[in-house]
Design an enzyme around this catalytic site. Structure first.
Site, PDB file in Angstrom:
ATOM      1  CD  GLN A   1      31.115  30.966  11.693  1.00 21.16           C
ATOM      2  OE1 GLN A   1      30.915  30.469  12.800  1.00 21.16           O
ATOM      3  NE2 GLN A   1      30.171  31.062  10.770  1.00 21.16           N
TER       4      GLN A   1
ATOM      5  CG  HIS B   1      28.226  33.579  15.280  1.00 19.28           C
ATOM      6  ND1 HIS B   1      26.896  33.312  15.484  1.00 19.28           N
ATOM      7  CD2 HIS B   1      28.584  32.860  14.194  1.00 19.28           C
ATOM      8  CE1 HIS B   1      26.463  32.468  14.568  1.00 19.28           C
ATOM      9  NE2 HIS B   1      27.465  32.182  13.769  1.00 19.28           N
TER      10      HIS B   1
ATOM     11  CD  GLU C   1      31.427  26.137  15.286  1.00 20.72           C
ATOM     12  OE1 GLU C   1      30.229  25.984  15.580  1.00 20.72           O
ATOM     13  OE2 GLU C   1      32.021  27.223  15.431  1.00 20.72           O
ATOM     14  CG  HIS C   2      32.069  26.314  10.822  1.00 18.48           C
ATOM     15  ND1 HIS C   2      31.925  27.200  11.878  1.00 18.48           N
ATOM     16  CD2 HIS C   2      30.893  25.655  10.711  1.00 18.48           C
ATOM     17  CE1 HIS C   2      30.710  27.091  12.378  1.00 18.48           C
ATOM     18  NE2 HIS C   2      30.063  26.154  11.699  1.00 18.48           N
TER      19      HIS C   2
ATOM     20  CG  ASP D   1      25.899  28.541  10.192  1.00 15.77           C
ATOM     21  OD1 ASP D   1      26.412  27.575  10.788  1.00 15.77           O
ATOM     22  OD2 ASP D   1      26.364  29.690  10.235  1.00 15.77           O
TER      23      ASP D   1
ATOM     24  CG  HIS E   1      31.290 -12.904  38.145  1.00 16.17           C
ATOM     25  ND1 HIS E   1      31.089 -12.229  39.322  1.00 16.17           N
ATOM     26  CD2 HIS E   1      31.100 -11.999  37.144  1.00 16.17           C
ATOM     27  CE1 HIS E   1      30.804 -10.966  39.057  1.00 16.17           C
ATOM     28  NE2 HIS E   1      30.791 -10.805  37.737  1.00 16.17           N
TER      29      HIS E   1
END
Length: 453
Positions: free
Chosen positions: A276, A279, A344-345, A378, A437
């Site tokens: 990660q 990235h 996230e992970h 991934d 109504h």
């Protein structure tokens, strides 16, 4: 990589340790700020830049798209060259080797198989007095997917966005991807787009691409939803256009949090943290472990493996700014750290990872055991890799088939069923002061009463 001893920390102290700045308050790098000032003639925040670009695209259409692609990407386009041509798609066949094609095709099949199992059902059931109620699950008509470019090319992002859309039955899938300096788009990305079911691809990036998808231009039709991750400008643009169309989520930098005990292999832990960190510089890599010995060995492995990476400068900057090794008292505190981070992970590299799974409350995706590394998710496993970041796993879900669908309620009452419910409806409508109504029901009851008299 910063080291923290969390033994004895209470929940608030842990939360403060893990807290990240809101993505919309993140300062741009100094070079980017100067570039924006030169482009617009004044100092502007990222949010102000995005608002200006969106307004320009909304009002000027293709002209603004072409202007911003020239200014930001250094690529000169015309209305005719915004879209990838059939000739460019045809050329891709010879530019992608057969082995990579095989891998892309396998990834598509695995992702498609997984997402088919997510399909919701349309249903209709009987109630009292012959009434029927249910829901129709319908695909969105047109979807725009954004695929990042810039520092890397991501055919996997094409697959993860396009395949669930095709499984849902979306009629038209439009893709935007930033062009290279020569105006081309990565052949792997184009091959994946064609195989995954994308209908049109535009060489557009950044906030201008999001604006074009949301509002349309002379050549690009507006979409019902925009999905896919991007940089801070893309994320802010998605936030700005939400309401004019739907979006999947507000995605930030990549994250991984690993819960590991003394049985974990430090080589695996280091490799997965780096997966990660490479990235981008804003990515976050965290290890929570009860073993100080493992923590020390992981630090050494990080140094060794980092020196061998092609993107070592990016990974090193990420670890220095956002990497953490947190020593905890036990696995219970490790899971408390994980849930507070809502990563996230989340990897569980312990002797009994399934025993910890019931303790997971907030995570985009969970990877259990030494043979389920995050890159498996991934690329090939099948579950989607478009995941909530920045702690938003507390309320966002992973991208899935239902992200590309909508639910429509179905109501079909008989006269007997309406008669049984009518008095309650009239009381509630009168209580809210909504006479029309009440009259809509009262009128039907009176008509039936006259017929029967």
């Amino acid at each position: 990589m910063r080291r923290f001893d969390a033994v004895g920390m209470d929940q608030q102290e842990l939360a403060n340790l893990l807290r990240k700045p809101p993505f919309d308050l993140v300062r741009l790098p100094a070079a980017a700020e100067k570039r924006m000032e030169a482009m617009f003639g004044r100092e502007m925040t990222a949010s102000q830049v995005v608002a200006q670009i969106i307004e320009d695209v909304r009002s000027a259409g293709n002209e603004a798209l072409i202007r911003y692609t020239r200014l930001i990407d250094g690529v000169e386009l015309t209305p005719e060259t915004l879209e990838i041509s059939q000739g460019e798609f045809a050329a891709v066949e010879s530019q992608v080797d057969d082995q990579l094609k095989e891998s892309i095709n396998l990834a598509i099949e695995n992702v498609r198989r997984f997402h088919r199992e997510q399909l919701p059902r349309t249903w209709l059931t009987y109630r009292d007095h012959g009434a029927m109620q249910g829901q129709a699950c319908l695909p969105l008509e047109r979807v725009g997917i954004y695929v990042p470019g810039g520092k890397a090319s991501y055919p996997s992002s094409v697959i993860m966005n396009a395949v669930p859309a095709t499984v849902a039955g979306v009629r038209e899938i439009i893709m935007a991807v930033p062009p290279a300096r020569d105006g081309s788009v990565n052949p792997y990305v184009l091959y994946a787009a064609r195989q995954a079911g994308v209908h049109k691809v535009y060489r557009l990036g950044g906030a201008q691409a999001v604006a074009a998808l949301a509002f349309g231009t002379e050549t690009i039709g507006r979409v019902d939803k925009i999905t896919g991750p991007g940089n801070i400008f893309v994320t802010l643009a998605k936030k700005a256009v939400y309401g004019f169309c739907d979006i999947d989520m507000l995605a930030g930098p990549s994250e991984i949090l690993i819960v590991a005990d003394r049985t974990a292999d430090p080589r695996y832990v280091a490799a997965d943290l780096l997966s990660q960190a490479e990235h981008d510089e804003l990515a976050s890599s965290i290890l929570a472990t009860e073993s100080p010995e493992l923590a020390a060995r992981v630090e050494k492995e990080l140094d060794r493996q980092l020196a061998l990476l092609p993107r070592r400068d990016i990974a090193a900057a990420s670890l220095a700014a956002n990497g953490m090794i947190i020593t905890v008292a036990d696995m219970a505190q490790a899971m408390e750290v994980a849930n507070l981070a809502a990563p996230e992970h989340l990897e569980l590299l312990t002797a009994e990872p399934f025993s910890l799974l019931p303790l997971v409350r907030h995570a985009g995706a969970v990877f259990l055991g030494p043979y389920s590394p995050e890159p498996l998710g991934d690329y090939l496993a099948g579950p989607n890799h478009v995941l909530p970041t920045g702690g938003t796993a507390r309320f966002y879900s992973v991208l899935n088939v239902e992200s590309f669908m909508k639910r429509t309620s179905i109501v079909a009452y008989t006269k007997e069923a309406l008669a049984a419910a009518g008095e309650h409806i009239i009381r509630l409508a009168d209580a809210e002061g909504l006479g029309a109504h009440a009259n809509a029901v009262r009128m039907r009851r009176e008509d039936e009463s006259e017929k029967n008299s």
